[in-house]
Scaffold this motif. Structure first.
Motif, PDB file in Angstrom:
ATOM      1  N   VAL A  61       4.203   5.312  -2.644  1.00  0.00           N
ATOM      2  CA  VAL A  61       5.421   4.668  -3.128  1.00  0.00           C
ATOM      3  C   VAL A  61       6.254   5.814  -3.688  1.00  0.00           C
ATOM      4  O   VAL A  61       6.030   6.296  -4.794  1.00  0.00           O
ATOM      5  CB  VAL A  61       5.141   3.608  -4.209  1.00  0.00           C
ATOM      6  CG1 VAL A  61       6.454   2.977  -4.664  1.00  0.00           C
ATOM      7  CG2 VAL A  61       4.202   2.535  -3.677  1.00  0.00           C
ATOM      8  N   LEU A  62       7.173   6.297  -2.863  1.00  0.00           N
ATOM      9  CA  LEU A  62       7.924   7.509  -3.171  1.00  0.00           C
ATOM     10  C   LEU A  62       9.282   7.154  -3.765  1.00  0.00           C
ATOM     11  O   LEU A  62      10.074   6.431  -3.150  1.00  0.00           O
ATOM     12  CB  LEU A  62       8.125   8.337  -1.900  1.00  0.00           C
ATOM     13  CG  LEU A  62       8.986   9.597  -2.042  1.00  0.00           C
ATOM     14  CD1 LEU A  62       8.287  10.622  -2.921  1.00  0.00           C
ATOM     15  CD2 LEU A  62       9.315  10.187  -0.676  1.00  0.00           C
ATOM     16  N   GLY A  63       9.531   7.672  -4.948  1.00  0.00           N
ATOM     17  CA  GLY A  63      10.835   7.527  -5.571  1.00  0.00           C
ATOM     18  C   GLY A  63      11.657   8.772  -5.329  1.00  0.00           C
ATOM     19  O   GLY A  63      11.254   9.885  -5.690  1.00  0.00           O
TER      20      GLY A  63
ATOM     21  N   ILE B  29       7.920  -5.013  -5.750  1.00  0.00           N
ATOM     22  CA  ILE B  29       7.598  -3.805  -4.995  1.00  0.00           C
ATOM     23  C   ILE B  29       6.176  -3.349  -5.292  1.00  0.00           C
ATOM     24  O   ILE B  29       5.420  -2.986  -4.381  1.00  0.00           O
ATOM     25  CB  ILE B  29       8.610  -2.686  -5.317  1.00  0.00           C
ATOM     26  CG1 ILE B  29       9.994  -3.047  -4.755  1.00  0.00           C
ATOM     27  CG2 ILE B  29       8.139  -1.348  -4.738  1.00  0.00           C
ATOM     28  CD1 ILE B  29      11.092  -2.070  -5.126  1.00  0.00           C
ATOM     29  N   THR B  30       5.795  -3.374  -6.568  1.00  0.00           N
ATOM     30  CA  THR B  30       4.442  -2.964  -6.952  1.00  0.00           C
ATOM     31  C   THR B  30       3.390  -3.856  -6.304  1.00  0.00           C
ATOM     32  O   THR B  30       2.376  -3.378  -5.768  1.00  0.00           O
ATOM     33  CB  THR B  30       4.286  -2.986  -8.480  1.00  0.00           C
ATOM     34  OG1 THR B  30       5.256  -2.108  -9.072  1.00  0.00           O
ATOM     35  CG2 THR B  30       2.899  -2.536  -8.896  1.00  0.00           C
TER      36      THR B  30
ATOM     37  N   GLN C 262      -0.784  -5.046  -2.226  1.00  0.00           N
ATOM     38  CA  GLN C 262      -1.352  -6.042  -1.315  1.00  0.00           C
ATOM     39  C   GLN C 262      -1.402  -5.569   0.131  1.00  0.00           C
ATOM     40  O   GLN C 262      -2.296  -5.949   0.889  1.00  0.00           O
ATOM     41  CB  GLN C 262      -0.555  -7.340  -1.415  1.00  0.00           C
ATOM     42  CG  GLN C 262      -0.712  -8.061  -2.748  1.00  0.00           C
ATOM     43  CD  GLN C 262       0.310  -9.163  -2.952  1.00  0.00           C
ATOM     44  OE1 GLN C 262       1.053  -9.514  -2.027  1.00  0.00           O
ATOM     45  NE2 GLN C 262       0.372  -9.713  -4.143  1.00  0.00           N
ATOM     46  N   THR C 263      -0.434  -4.760   0.532  1.00  0.00           N
ATOM     47  CA  THR C 263      -0.331  -4.367   1.938  1.00  0.00           C
ATOM     48  C   THR C 263      -0.745  -2.920   2.210  1.00  0.00           C
ATOM     49  O   THR C 263      -1.030  -2.577   3.352  1.00  0.00           O
ATOM     50  CB  THR C 263       1.109  -4.550   2.445  1.00  0.00           C
ATOM     51  OG1 THR C 263       1.972  -3.634   1.750  1.00  0.00           O
ATOM     52  CG2 THR C 263       1.594  -5.976   2.215  1.00  0.00           C
ATOM     53  N   GLY C 264      -0.732  -2.078   1.175  1.00  0.00           N
ATOM     54  CA  GLY C 264      -1.006  -0.660   1.389  1.00  0.00           C
ATOM     55  C   GLY C 264       0.109   0.049   2.128  1.00  0.00           C
ATOM     56  O   GLY C 264      -0.077   1.153   2.657  1.00  0.00           O
ATOM     57  N   SER C 265       1.271  -0.579   2.172  1.00  0.00           N
ATOM     58  CA  SER C 265       2.401  -0.021   2.916  1.00  0.00           C
ATOM     59  C   SER C 265       2.986   1.203   2.215  1.00  0.00           C
ATOM     60  O   SER C 265       2.804   1.413   1.013  1.00  0.00           O
ATOM     61  CB  SER C 265       3.488  -1.081   3.085  1.00  0.00           C
ATOM     62  OG  SER C 265       3.028  -2.168   3.849  1.00  0.00           O
ATOM     63  N   THR C 266       3.698   1.989   2.992  1.00  0.00           N
ATOM     64  CA  THR C 266       4.448   3.122   2.459  1.00  0.00           C
ATOM     65  C   THR C 266       5.849   2.634   2.110  1.00  0.00           C
ATOM     66  O   THR C 266       6.516   2.003   2.930  1.00  0.00           O
ATOM     67  CB  THR C 266       4.534   4.246   3.508  1.00  0.00           C
ATOM     68  OG1 THR C 266       3.203   4.607   3.907  1.00  0.00           O
ATOM     69  CG2 THR C 266       5.254   5.457   2.946  1.00  0.00           C
TER      70      THR C 266
ATOM     71  N   SER D 120       6.668   4.106  -8.901  1.00  0.00           N
ATOM     72  CA  SER D 120       6.374   5.126  -7.887  1.00  0.00           C
ATOM     73  C   SER D 120       5.050   5.833  -8.154  1.00  0.00           C
ATOM     74  O   SER D 120       4.674   6.078  -9.293  1.00  0.00           O
ATOM     75  CB  SER D 120       7.499   6.170  -7.838  1.00  0.00           C
ATOM     76  OG  SER D 120       8.732   5.577  -7.498  1.00  0.00           O
ATOM     77  N   THR D 121       4.352   6.166  -7.080  1.00  0.00           N
ATOM     78  CA  THR D 121       3.160   6.992  -7.189  1.00  0.00           C
ATOM     79  C   THR D 121       3.519   8.475  -7.064  1.00  0.00           C
ATOM     80  O   THR D 121       2.704   9.345  -7.366  1.00  0.00           O
ATOM     81  CB  THR D 121       2.139   6.632  -6.096  1.00  0.00           C
ATOM     82  OG1 THR D 121       2.728   6.843  -4.802  1.00  0.00           O
ATOM     83  CG2 THR D 121       1.720   5.168  -6.219  1.00  0.00           C
ATOM     84  N   ARG D 122       4.750   8.716  -6.633  1.00  0.00           N
ATOM     85  CA  ARG D 122       5.193  10.086  -6.358  1.00  0.00           C
ATOM     86  C   ARG D 122       6.710  10.134  -6.503  1.00  0.00           C
ATOM     87  O   ARG D 122       7.402   9.168  -6.168  1.00  0.00           O
ATOM     88  CB  ARG D 122       4.775  10.449  -4.935  1.00  0.00           C
ATOM     89  CG  ARG D 122       5.038  11.853  -4.475  1.00  0.00           C
ATOM     90  CD  ARG D 122       4.493  11.991  -3.070  1.00  0.00           C
ATOM     91  NE  ARG D 122       4.897  13.222  -2.436  1.00  0.00           N
ATOM     92  CZ  ARG D 122       4.792  13.457  -1.139  1.00  0.00           C
ATOM     93  NH1 ARG D 122       4.287  12.536  -0.336  1.00  0.00           N
ATOM     94  NH2 ARG D 122       5.186  14.611  -0.618  1.00  0.00           N
TER      95      ARG D 122
END
Length: 234
Positions: A29-31, A175-176, A181-185, A200-202
């Motif tokens: 999850v890129l910010g 979004i979180t 739930q989906t593991g989507s990017t 965001s994770t990044r």
């Protein structure tokens, strides 16, 4: 998920994008943050093949978007209201998206029901054309439309824009939860540093088309402090 190599784009003498090498991993999850003119929207448009680079290339899951449309089956984006078909009602627009995706209407309706809280009683069942909705409600339609097909890659440009504080909070949870739930990017750009860091994770910091920082968001407080120092918010 996304690989960028030697990607460059200029408008006249203005460098809008100059990225030597950058990778977005599956499940990130890129910010993407930066001041106005940093090149965030330009980068999104280059990734989505809406803009041709002067040099370099992008790959989405090993696919060059300029040579094949296979990436479109698992990618969705909302950049601005130009992505919407504004002479339809929201329901008609969502039904259209479902139809072109091969999704039965019952499944469309089931998925839309999960967004009722976010829609806030102002999007569904109003019998209004999208063009007649408020800016905030158009934004909600765009965000819902991007996530409706449950894409493996979702790109949202300034998704918190035009939303009231309650809707911004709901979007953070949306979004979180979707990512978990989906593991989507998911890639978002935003001027709202607090919301961006929260979800965001990044974090990638863009300046004049260059990615000058790439931070794992392992400590929210530390990331906030680093960004506050950069943007002179302290």
């Amino acid at each position: 998920m996304i690989k960028i190599e030697e990607l460059k784009k200029a408008f006249g003498e203005t460098i809008a994008c100059d990225i030597t090498s950058f990778t977005v991993n599956d499940g990130d999850v890129l910010g993407l943050v930066g001041n106005n003119g940093a090149g965030k929207t330009t980068l999104f448009r280059l990734i989505l093949d809406l803009l041709k680079p002067d040099k370099g290339h992008v790959e989405i899951d090993g696919i060059d978007p300029s040579e094949s449309e296979d990436w479109k089956g698992f990618t969705a984006a909302y950049i601005d209201e130009g992505f919407l078909i504004d002479y339809l009602t929201p329901e008609e627009y969502f039904a259209f998206l479902g139809k072109i995706s091969g999704m039965p209407q019952k499944e469309v309706d089931a998925r839309l029901s999960t967004y009722e809280h976010f829609a806030g009683g102002e999007v569904f069942g109003q019998k209004k054309l999208i063009r007649n909705l408020s800016a905030g409600n158009k934004q909600k339609v765009g965000i819902i439309s991007a996530l409706l097909r449950q894409p493996r890659l979702a790109i949202l440009d300034e998704p918190f824009n035009f939303l009231d504080p309650s809707s911004q909070g709901q979007l953070k949870h949306l979004i979180t939860d979707y990512a978990a739930q989906t593991g989507s990017t998911i890639i978002i750009s935003s001027h709202n540093l607090q919301h961006t860091v929260d979800i965001s994770t990044r974090i990638a910091l863009l300046e004049k088309g260059h990615i000058i920082r790439d931070m794992k968001n392992e400590s929210i407080e530390q990331t906030r402090d680093e960004l506050a120092a950069y943007f002179d918010l302290q």
